[in-house]
Design a protein around this motif. Structure first.
Motif, PDB file in Angstrom:
ATOM      1  N   ILE A  75       0.854  -1.191   0.000  1.00  0.00           N
ATOM      2  CA  ILE A  75       0.000   0.000   0.000  1.00  0.00           C
ATOM      3  C   ILE A  75       0.885   1.235   0.000  1.00  0.00           C
ATOM      4  N   ALA A  76       0.748   2.055  -1.022  1.00  0.00           N
ATOM      5  CA  ALA A  76       1.493   3.313  -1.064  1.00  0.00           C
ATOM      6  C   ALA A  76       0.727   4.376  -0.295  1.00  0.00           C
ATOM      7  N   LEU A  77       1.444   5.154   0.487  1.00  0.00           N
ATOM      8  CA  LEU A  77       0.847   6.247   1.251  1.00  0.00           C
ATOM      9  C   LEU A  77       1.643   7.515   0.963  1.00  0.00           C
ATOM     10  N   SER A  89       0.640  13.398   9.546  1.00  0.00           N
ATOM     11  CA  SER A  89      -0.126  13.022   8.350  1.00  0.00           C
ATOM     12  C   SER A  89      -0.006  11.532   8.068  1.00  0.00           C
ATOM     13  N   VAL A  90       1.211  11.004   8.175  1.00  0.00           N
ATOM     14  CA  VAL A  90       1.408   9.575   7.934  1.00  0.00           C
ATOM     15  C   VAL A  90       0.671   8.764   8.997  1.00  0.00           C
ATOM     16  N   ARG A  91       0.804   9.160  10.245  1.00  0.00           N
ATOM     17  CA  ARG A  91       0.121   8.439  11.323  1.00  0.00           C
ATOM     18  C   ARG A  91      -1.392   8.453  11.116  1.00  0.00           C
ATOM     19  N   ASN A  92      -1.933   9.613  10.741  1.00  0.00           N
ATOM     20  CA  ASN A  92      -3.375   9.699  10.489  1.00  0.00           C
ATOM     21  C   ASN A  92      -3.777   8.840   9.293  1.00  0.00           C
ATOM     22  N   HIS A 149       5.731   7.666   0.392  1.00  0.00           N
ATOM     23  CA  HIS A 149       6.482   8.369  -0.658  1.00  0.00           C
ATOM     24  C   HIS A 149       6.182   9.857  -0.633  1.00  0.00           C
ATOM     25  N   ASP A 150       7.220  10.666  -0.843  1.00  0.00           N
ATOM     26  CA  ASP A 150       7.071  12.120  -0.872  1.00  0.00           C
ATOM     27  C   ASP A 150       6.233  12.566  -2.070  1.00  0.00           C
ATOM     28  N   ALA A 151       5.284  13.452  -1.824  1.00  0.00           N
ATOM     29  CA  ALA A 151       4.509  14.031  -2.920  1.00  0.00           C
ATOM     30  C   ALA A 151       5.396  14.826  -3.864  1.00  0.00           C
TER      31      ALA A 151
END
Length: 231
Positions: free
Chosen positions: A5-7, A86-89, A107-109
């Motif tokens: 899963i990419a986040l 943001s990642v945790r959420n 991954h960085d936007a």
């Protein structure tokens, strides 16, 4: 088999960039900057879902047509004041349907030049790794540590130094627990390190650059154009 899963945390304002809109939406090679990485992630056959973590007040996302990226793309408006939050959420958001041992690739936007080959290298290298790891590049330049007046205080040996990149790939439960305990970090690997684990460094090249300053946009566009011509 665990899924991948990419986040993509994309709740930042890009204030260092000095633009009038968030950096991730600035035009790059005819598309919003963030779209290039999303397209690579959505097109990759080993990525099962691509979750984009947006700010709750983000009104830019809906102004673009993302339908061509397909059904893998999942925007969620739960971003926070920092990358770690943001990642945790985002992890909380996917916990309802993702499995504890699924791999999460953060991954960085603003890293638009991610390629399918980079993803394959990362996924293959870490497939059986007990911790996980990240794409990174060995430091080639001489490193100087500065004092408070910006004068050289020391030369830092570069032999064991790497520059962290993304994606950074860890099991869902491992990453979630690490960020719950260590939220004051600038990347996911730092949280994993803080709980006593050692992420693996997976060699990548300079093409996987992060757009931080306006001049980086020209270099990123050149990389994308060269890659397109080569294809």
């Amino acid at each position: 088999m665990p899924r991948h899963i990419a986040l993509v945390p994309a709740a930042g304002s890009g204030s260092r960039f000095g633009a009038q809109m968030p950096k991730q939406y600035l035009p790059l090679a005819g598309q919003p900057l963030i779209r290039h990485a999303l397209a690579t992630l959505c097109a990759h056959p080993r990525i099962d879902r691509v979750v984009v973590v947006l700010a709750p007040e983000d009104l830019y996302w809906q102004g673009f047509d993302w339908s061509a990226l397909g059904p893998k793309l999942m925007p969620v408006h739960c971003g926070g004041p920092s990358r770690a939050v943001s990642v945790r959420n985002g992890l909380w958001e996917i916990a309802g349907w993702a499995r504890p041992d699924d791999w999460v690739l953060v991954h960085d936007a603003a890293r638009p030049c991610l390629s399918a080959d980079m993803l394959d290298t990362l996924i293959d290298t870490l497939a059986d790794d007990p911790v996980g790891g990240l794409l990174a590049q060995k430091v080639a330049d001489t490193l100087k540590r500065a004092d408070a007046t910006d004068r050289v205080e020391a030369t830092v040996p570069r032999d064991a130094m790497w520059q962290a990149q993304t994606p950074q790939m860890f099991r869902l439960t491992t990453l979630h627990d690490a960020l719950e305990r260590c939220s004051d970090v600038t990347d996911e690997a730092s949280a994993i390190e803080a709980v006593g684990l050692k992420p693996r460094l997976v060699a990548a090249g300079a093409a996987n650059l992060k757009v931080t300053w306006p001049e980086d946009m020209k270099l990123a566009e050149l990389i994308l154009q060269t890659r397109g011509n080569a294809a």
